[in-house]
Enzyme design. Sequence first.
Site, short mmCIF file in Angstrom:
data_model
loop_
_atom_site.label_atom_id
_atom_site.label_comp_id
_atom_site.label_asym_id
_atom_site.label_seq_id
_atom_site.Cartn_x
_atom_site.Cartn_y
_atom_site.Cartn_z
N SER A 677 0.80 -1.22 0.00
CA SER A 677 0.00 0.00 0.00
C SER A 677 0.84 1.27 0.00
O SER A 677 0.31 2.36 0.14
CB SER A 677 -0.93 0.01 1.23
OG SER A 677 -0.17 0.04 2.42
N LYS A 720 -6.66 3.55 8.23
CA LYS A 720 -5.72 4.52 7.69
C LYS A 720 -6.30 5.93 7.71
O LYS A 720 -5.60 6.91 8.04
CB LYS A 720 -5.34 4.12 6.26
CG LYS A 720 -4.57 2.80 6.17
CD LYS A 720 -4.34 2.40 4.73
CE LYS A 720 -3.59 1.08 4.63
NZ LYS A 720 -3.38 0.65 3.24
#
Length: 796
Positions: A677, A720
């Site tokens: 990511s 996140k």
Amino acid sequence: MAPETRVTLPLVPLRDLVVLPHMVASLSVGRARSLAAVEAALAGDRRLILAMQRAADVDLPGLEDLQPVGVIAEILQTFKQQDGSTRVLLEGRTRVFMRGLAEEGGALRAEASPVESAAPESTPEIVSLERLLREQITELLSFDKKLPSEAALALETVTTPDHLTDLAAAYMLPKATDRQAILETLALPERMESLSIKIARLVEEHRLDHEIHQKVRAKMDRVQRDYYLKEKLRALQTELGEGDEKAQEAADYRAAIAKAKLPKEAAERAEKELARLLRMSNHSAEAGVIRAYLDTLIALPWSKRTRDRLDLAHAEAVLDADHCGLQKVKDRLLEFLAVRALRKGQPATILCLVGPPGVGKTSLARSIATALGRKFVRASLGGVHDEAEIRGHRRTYVGAMPGRILSALKQAGTKNPVFLLDELDKLGRDQRSNPSAAMLEVLDPEQNATFSDHYVETPFDLSEVLFIATANSTAGIPHALLDRLEVIRLSGYTESEKVAIAHEHLLPKTLEKHGLKEGQLDLSDETLRALIRGWTREAGVRQLERQLAALSRKVARSIVSGKDLPRPQADNLDALLGPKPHRLPPHHRSPEVGTVHGLAWTEAGGKLMGIEIACLKGKGHLTLTGQLGDVMKESAQAAYTFVKAHAEELGIEDGHWKQVDLHLHVPQGAIPKDGPSAGVAIAVAIASALSGRPVRSDVAMTGEVTLRGRVLTVGGIKEKVLAAYHAELSTVLLPIGNEADLEDIPDEVKAAVEFKLIERLEEAMAILLLPALEARVPKAIEEVVEPLPAEAIPKA
């Protein structure tokens, strides 16, 4: 047709007695009319009629009170007795039908029709019946020792079937009703068949009696033998000082086994082990092992259960009272309980709550137990690397004990608790044992009804247990085990949710734990927000609880010492708790070249990940530091390749990348970092370093890239985003494929953070890279770093 012959003779009615032809009987005659009848017969031809009364309690019977068939008998002898009665010895002669009854001279006289018995023809049927009767009579005489000894001799000397039938009925049939039935059966074949049936029934009864008697006698012999041996053993144990103690212990164990209502197999094993215990000395080491085993068997909840409270309104109220936020999670739990209410049984689904520490996984499971009215037990699986921890140890090992599953049920005291399997992802394994394989049987609804623990050695039904598992990540759960679970993900809390949790749950609990009263530690929303921003940086609320405990200790000390403590406010928390451990990093204040904010998912929740790149004179090499895993290294190489391929579009001088080496570093280098990511963030950092264009410092990003610049979908979006929100960043870049994940973002976060969805890496460059001429010049070092006060500088 010959006219019917009638005779009139004195009558003696009989009570519960029937006299048959050829039968010699002794009667005791006491009633006045019966004595008169005997006297009249003696005065005549010594004959009289005997007929049985229908009811024995009638003293003055009439014709309707007598049986319809009687017998003519001849008086053989009479004896006067001291009580005034007469003992009469007589013999039956002929059957008679009772026709009339009259009283004459104080005696009853009966008019009757004799039934003359002609010599029957010897037919095959009669011969066969006579042979059968003689065999049955012989068999009955062998069983029934109470029959008179002369009966056998009398029956052997009888030659005619008619005589044999009447005489056998007189000797063999104990009931007067059976004798009366034979007396009233006139046809010889029918009379012989009826007698044969009755004797066969008597033979069968005597045979059964004999078998039962033999069994009882054998058992009595065995019982007497066992009694003798036990008494001898008891005497020896008494001499050794063990007798009374062992007997009492055996009685106590048997009472406990009966009270525990063990299933058949478990009860048999318990009795077997108890028998072994009784044969051992109290001081034997094996005796202690058996006692421990019996105590475990008795303590397990084989049949004890609690009744479920399947009330969704009550369950919803409990969940709302115990937890703030987590609405989707609570809705899924209520759906789970609704399915259970409709199925009237255990749902086949095993829930697994996955999320960072401190977000309420354990308390959610406890709330489910409260809502259902069940007991709650917990088993921590972290670090378990031996299958015996789950299935138990075999009793051949020293110190053997049941596994954690049955031990927890023993502690709960019911067979249907809510069972929390904590830290399922921390199950260990080694080359010799695999505990996750044992968990397959525990969590499989098709198998756990007969769960086998090596210590108990008897199947235990786990089908009524409501298992709930927790984990920080699904990565550590084996696939076969994960396949049996339904994963419910819990993300972190927003700042507003943490403030609500502090007011409703954490602060009251902390005050009670530290002996403080309500109002002695009063924190405003503003103070709590300042505490959350400066002293906590987590997905859950554990660190917040620790900081509240620190404030409570200071308040408790001030109360005990009598010193005044300023009320905790947002502007004086530094004085109470020390410097803020979490401050905005310097690069958050202004854009910098080669520095970006990436977003990472960890087991502790989302995390802001700074990525820095420095340019050095060199030949185009890329150096990676910061404990990066293989996936992140591949992402960095792919991002570098993309930037070199699009150098002209990004404003990088032609061939500039060939003249410099790049050093990519992710701070906190001792902490391993990996995951698909970080490609977007690395690519932007490389482009910024090579082009000299600064990167916006108020933006965080996540997403993986391909060599062609396409941005790939990633996971952990909510965690996140919350990390970016807690770091007070204004914008988050997300892959366009994660657009659906924005539905899980709290409204409070959506209002504070702007989301930009990107499909290609060029879009991220356009948003993040500022023109080189618009980059702000960094402040002088003396302006960035505040000077220390003079009094804080150490003296030489």
